[in-house]
Design an enzyme around this catalytic site. Sequence first.
Site, PDB file in Angstrom:
ATOM      1  CG  ASP A 259      -2.011   0.938   1.211  1.00 22.52           C
ATOM      2  OD1 ASP A 259      -2.352   1.394   0.111  1.00 22.52           O
ATOM      3  OD2 ASP A 259      -2.569   1.255   2.283  1.00 22.52           O
ATOM      4  CG  MET A 310      -0.664   9.550  -7.418  1.00 31.62           C
ATOM      5  SD  MET A 310       1.036   9.672  -7.968  1.00 31.62           S
ATOM      6  CE  MET A 310       1.843  10.087  -6.451  1.00 31.62           C
ATOM      7  N   GLY A 313      -8.963   9.263  -6.086  1.00 29.77           N
ATOM      8  CA  GLY A 313      -9.935   8.882  -5.057  1.00 29.77           C
ATOM      9  C   GLY A 313     -10.756  10.063  -4.585  1.00 29.77           C
ATOM     10  CB  CYS A 316      -7.156  11.585  -3.363  1.00 33.49           C
ATOM     11  SG  CYS A 316      -7.412   9.840  -3.242  1.00 33.49           S
ATOM     12  N   GLY A 351     -12.001   6.724  -7.634  1.00 33.37           N
ATOM     13  CA  GLY A 351     -12.754   7.517  -8.597  1.00 33.37           C
ATOM     14  C   GLY A 351     -14.004   6.834  -9.134  1.00 33.37           C
ATOM     15  N   GLY A 372     -13.540   2.717  -2.596  1.00 34.03           N
ATOM     16  CA  GLY A 372     -13.605   3.158  -1.214  1.00 34.03           C
ATOM     17  C   GLY A 372     -14.967   3.757  -0.936  1.00 34.03           C
ATOM     18  CE1 TYR A 396     -13.478   5.779   2.015  1.00 28.08           C
ATOM     19  CE2 TYR A 396     -14.125   7.673   0.699  1.00 28.08           C
ATOM     20  CZ  TYR A 396     -13.397   6.509   0.856  1.00 28.08           C
ATOM     21  OH  TYR A 396     -12.573   6.072  -0.159  1.00 28.08           O
ATOM     22  NE  ARG A 412      -2.591   3.971   0.345  1.00 30.03           N
ATOM     23  CZ  ARG A 412      -3.007   4.656  -0.701  1.00 30.03           C
ATOM     24  NH1 ARG A 412      -3.021   5.967  -0.669  1.00 30.03           N
ATOM     25  NH2 ARG A 412      -3.399   4.040  -1.791  1.00 30.03           N
ATOM     26  CD  GLU A 483     -26.922  15.992 -25.158  1.00 30.89           C
ATOM     27  OE1 GLU A 483     -27.568  16.684 -25.956  1.00 30.89           O
ATOM     28  OE2 GLU A 483     -25.954  15.274 -25.491  1.00 30.89           O
TER      29      GLU A 483
HETATM   30  P1  XMP Z   1     -12.577   6.235  -3.852  1.00 29.98           P
HETATM   31  O1  XMP Z   1     -12.768   7.236  -4.948  1.00 29.98           O
HETATM   32  O2  XMP Z   1     -13.102   4.899  -4.208  1.00 29.98           O
HETATM   33  O3  XMP Z   1     -10.992   6.090  -3.702  1.00 29.98           O
HETATM   34  O4  XMP Z   1     -13.116   6.736  -2.564  1.00 29.98           O
HETATM   35  C1  XMP Z   1     -10.396   5.151  -2.868  1.00 29.98           C
HETATM   36  C2  XMP Z   1      -8.899   5.140  -3.100  1.00 29.98           C
HETATM   37  O5  XMP Z   1      -8.323   6.405  -2.757  1.00 29.98           O
HETATM   38  C3  XMP Z   1      -6.966   6.204  -2.351  1.00 29.98           C
HETATM   39  N1  XMP Z   1      -6.785   6.893  -1.073  1.00 29.98           N
HETATM   40  C4  XMP Z   1      -6.207   8.089  -0.947  1.00 29.98           C
HETATM   41  N2  XMP Z   1      -5.572   8.890  -1.842  1.00 29.98           N
HETATM   42  N3  XMP Z   1      -5.200  10.493  -0.145  1.00 29.98           N
HETATM   43  C5  XMP Z   1      -5.049  10.086  -1.424  1.00 29.98           C
HETATM   44  O6  XMP Z   1      -4.464  10.820  -2.232  1.00 29.98           O
HETATM   45  C6  XMP Z   1      -5.802   9.750   0.819  1.00 29.98           C
HETATM   46  O7  XMP Z   1      -5.922  10.148   1.968  1.00 29.98           O
HETATM   47  C7  XMP Z   1      -6.322   8.474   0.394  1.00 29.98           C
HETATM   48  N4  XMP Z   1      -6.938   7.474   1.077  1.00 29.98           N
HETATM   49  C8  XMP Z   1      -7.214   6.519   0.125  1.00 29.98           C
HETATM   50  C9  XMP Z   1      -6.730   4.710  -2.252  1.00 29.98           C
HETATM   51  O8  XMP Z   1      -6.019   4.325  -3.391  1.00 29.98           O
HETATM   52  C10 XMP Z   1      -8.160   4.164  -2.225  1.00 29.98           C
HETATM   53  O9  XMP Z   1      -8.246   2.829  -2.683  1.00 29.98           O
END
Ligand code: XMP
Length: 497
Positions: A259, A310, A313, A316, A351, A372, A396, A412, A483
């Site tokens: 991770d 990268m 998320g 993020c 994403g 996530g 979350y 991480r 649209e």
């Molecule tokens: P989603 O969009 O599904 O994304 O909520 C989950 C993914 O986001 C990453 N992750 C982070 N990335 N800062 C970041 O830049 C963070 O604090 C963070 N926490 C999680 C990770 O890859 C996760 O699977």
Amino acid sequence: DGLPAARLFSQGYSYTYDDVIFLPHYIDFPTDAVSLSTKLSRHVALATPCVASPMDTVTESSMAAAMASLGAIGIIHSNNAASQQASLVRLAKSHKIPFNHDLVFKSPAESILSSEEFLSAPCIFVTESGAQNSKLLGTVQKPDWDRLADKETRISDYMRNFSISLPAGYSFEDVAGYLAKNELEVVPLVRGNGEMGEEVVNLVTIDDIERIRGFPKLGLPSLGSDGEFLVGASIGTRESDKERLEHLVKAGVNVVVLDSSQGNSIYQIEMIKYAKKTYPELDLIGGNVVTTYQAQNLIQAGVDGLRVGMGSGSICTTQEVCAVGRGQATAVYKVASLAAQNGVPVIADGGISNSGHIVKALTLGASTVMMGSFLAGSNEAPGTYEYQGSHRVKKYRGMGSLEAMTKGSDARYLGDKAKLKIAQGVVGAVADKGSVLKFIPYTMQAVKQGFQDLGASSLQSAHDLLRSCVLRLEVRTGAAQFEGGIHGLISYEKKSF
Ligand code: XMP
């Protein structure tokens, strides 16, 4: 019409899922003929291409068990002590019921002062020391506690002796049959714990049985060669993570994710080499990466899977804080094109907020999607629901948020040695979505319809159609995106299933 992916993604723009749209192709099969079976990594196959992210507000044992029961997988986070993470892995693997209640354990000398103790399960277990892995003595049922005049009464004065239980390895149908035949409301599931006798690992109520029977069925569960649920776990790249890895392997973990927000580092490459040499049978997923250069280094080091994303998320802030990252559609397409030549499956991580994003990620070359926020509001995510006004929500948080990093996840972001901690994520809340056992099957049905529109009856067929330039895409202008969404209504009810 449209452009082949190779051309669209080589013009110097960073596109994300919403920026691009596939042009429909030709349908010559029904939706149910679409198979979404896939690979998470070189040797781990899944019937459902979904992965629960290793985040402490997303994946612990309940989520991992539920995802495995759906043919998908959960990766248990490492923002905890190694022994705790290993016991979450064992717990998820130790039974065949697709969920866990958060069990409460007390010692006979304690009292139960608040009804909130019964929020997560209808009875409290009494053990010699008050810990889960100590000798089981009895239970406290909510109606018995309700009748107590003095709530400070010691548990030993009114607990029921422990009598009926079932082995944790019983299937859902076996447990349901037992409850019905014996007209019971609830039964604990136990497993042997050496000299300690039996340890309670879960319980099942008749409400659980009815709820789960009402959910749609989705393919085969993810089982390992040991017949238990497939469960993954994440580790970092510190020296202490070698010991963590040993704990996880002993607990029976099926796949390990390294991770890191920027996986192309000497630390990760050394850890890959160490883990591959020490546990050659264990599949190892590296990342995160967004470029072919990063991916090439990790493939050369020996990874069995790559995690791509990268800053894409929902929580993020890496792209804003560090000025690095890539639009997720471009990242998935570029990395997956290289990884496919090396037989390495790709996870599109972050994403994902609707089924269309999943169709795009899988068609652009990913073998699975990691989520996530999409899962964090579910019953199976850790934590309890709260109210924000009239909205029922669950917390979350990004693993790079200051709050999560104080518990250890700063590794991480390679920030564990830094004196000043810089957040690369935020803390928030997401809406209650009910059970993943319900919404993942509906989401997968929607994904199958997307594949049908593309004329792809499997992931492999979608990848082949994309690479042979049969499938074509276009970039959506801002107006086209507007649209494509709901517009022009004064009000509407948003309910997808
Ligand atoms: P989603 O969009 O599904 O994304 O909520 C989950 C993914 O986001 C990453 N992750 C982070 N990335 N800062 C970041 O830049 C963070 O604090 C963070 N926490 C999680 C990770 O890859 C996760 O699977």
